[in-house]
Write a protein that holds these residues in place. Structure first.
Motif, PDB file in Angstrom:
ATOM      1  N   VAL A   1       0.861  -1.190   0.000  1.00 13.92           N
ATOM      2  CA  VAL A   1       0.000   0.000   0.000  1.00 13.92           C
ATOM      3  C   VAL A   1       0.892   1.233   0.000  1.00 13.92           C
ATOM      4  CG1 VAL A   1      -1.901   1.177   1.135  1.00 13.92           C
ATOM      5  CG2 VAL A   1      -1.636  -1.302   1.398  1.00 13.92           C
TER       6      VAL A   1
ATOM      7  N   GLY B   1      -6.931  -6.333  -0.490  1.00 15.67           N
ATOM      8  CA  GLY B   1      -6.323  -5.246  -1.250  1.00 15.67           C
ATOM      9  C   GLY B   1      -7.342  -4.320  -1.874  1.00 15.67           C
TER      10      GLY B   1
ATOM     11  N   VAL C   1      -2.452   0.445  -4.533  1.00 21.17           N
ATOM     12  CA  VAL C   1      -2.255  -0.869  -3.927  1.00 21.17           C
ATOM     13  C   VAL C   1      -1.781  -1.849  -4.998  1.00 21.17           C
ATOM     14  CG1 VAL C   1      -3.294  -2.751  -2.604  1.00 21.17           C
ATOM     15  CG2 VAL C   1      -4.124  -0.403  -2.288  1.00 21.17           C
TER      16      VAL C   1
END
Length: 242
Positions: free
Chosen positions: A24, A73, A80
């Motif tokens: 991230v 995610g 991401v």
């Protein structure tokens, strides 16, 4: 750290490691932590490194709602990139930017857990190399990335962790991600286990461990959705090229 499911077995050498990470783009861990708590995530979260915060799965289904690392995610805000390796025989990549999915790649869809016998083993999603390179901040390396993603590996000679290591080097991403299967022990060349935050069912500490232990049998019986839901089979056209 082994996922409680395996890809279709083959006579192509011993199986290797299974692991999954969501990277991230974040300078602050708190928004990521808040999502992991809400999803009742089980795994580890690290501190931001070179602008990336790693979220490491501790199994196949690692969050509420039958979520695996790909579904986790999708819930994380911003930029991401998810990487997932199954037994060193399949590599998957998925990328998002500001909530919009940019592309999915699977090196061998036939090795997805539960895949039909006639699913083709050709790599899917190679044209999304430009999106993956853009997300990583290296758009200039999209062509080289496409070459890596399009290779058909000989599993007797090269495994998917080696392909992933080459991708991470190319995109200037943390190369220690290929060693996260050593958790809960320290990660070779990476952070020590105590430098990561361990979540159990969304909570750190003893309470999280207790809740995770209670939920683990149920989650092991519920495999996450496939990365690509309808891969081509029996000579069908790659839907990602349409």
């Amino acid at each position: 750290m082994v996922f409680p499911y395996a890809p279709t077995p083959g006579n192509d050498g011993p199986a290797g490691d299974t692991y999954a990470v969501a990277l991230v783009r974040a300078g602050d861990a708190e928004p990521v932590t808040a999502v992991l708590r809400r999803l009742r995530f089980t795994g580890w979260a690290g501190a931001p490194e070179s602008g990336w915060l790693p979220v490491i799965a501790a199994g196949g289904t690692v969050a509420a709602g039958r979520r695996g690392i790909v579904e986790v995610g999708a819930e994380l805000a911003g930029t991401v990139l998810v990487v997932r390796v199954l037994r060193d025989r399949q590599l998957a990549l998925v990328a998002w930017s500001d909530g919009e999915e940019l592309g999915r790649y699977v090196s061998d869809p036939s090795r997805e857990p539960g895949a039909e016998d006639d699913v083709l083993d050709d790599p899917l999603g190679v044209p999304h190399a430009a999106a993956f390179a853009q997300v990583a901040g290296r758009p200039d390396r999209a062509d080289d990335l496409a070459g890596l993603l399009g290779d058909r590996l000989d599993p007797e000679l090269v495994n998917e962790s080696e392909r992933l290591a080459a991708i991470l080097r190319l995109l200037d991403l943390p190369t220690w991600l290929v060693a996260v299967a050593t958790l809960p022990r320290d990660i070779p060349t990476g952070p020590r286990a105590r430098e990561l935050t361990r979540f159990g069912f969304g909570l750190p500490g003893v309470r999280g461990k207790v809740l995770d232990r209670a939920a683990r049998p149920v989650r092991r019986r519920r495999t996450p959705p496939p990365v690509i839901a309808d891969p081509p089979s029996g000579g069908g056209m790659d839907p990602w090229l349409l």
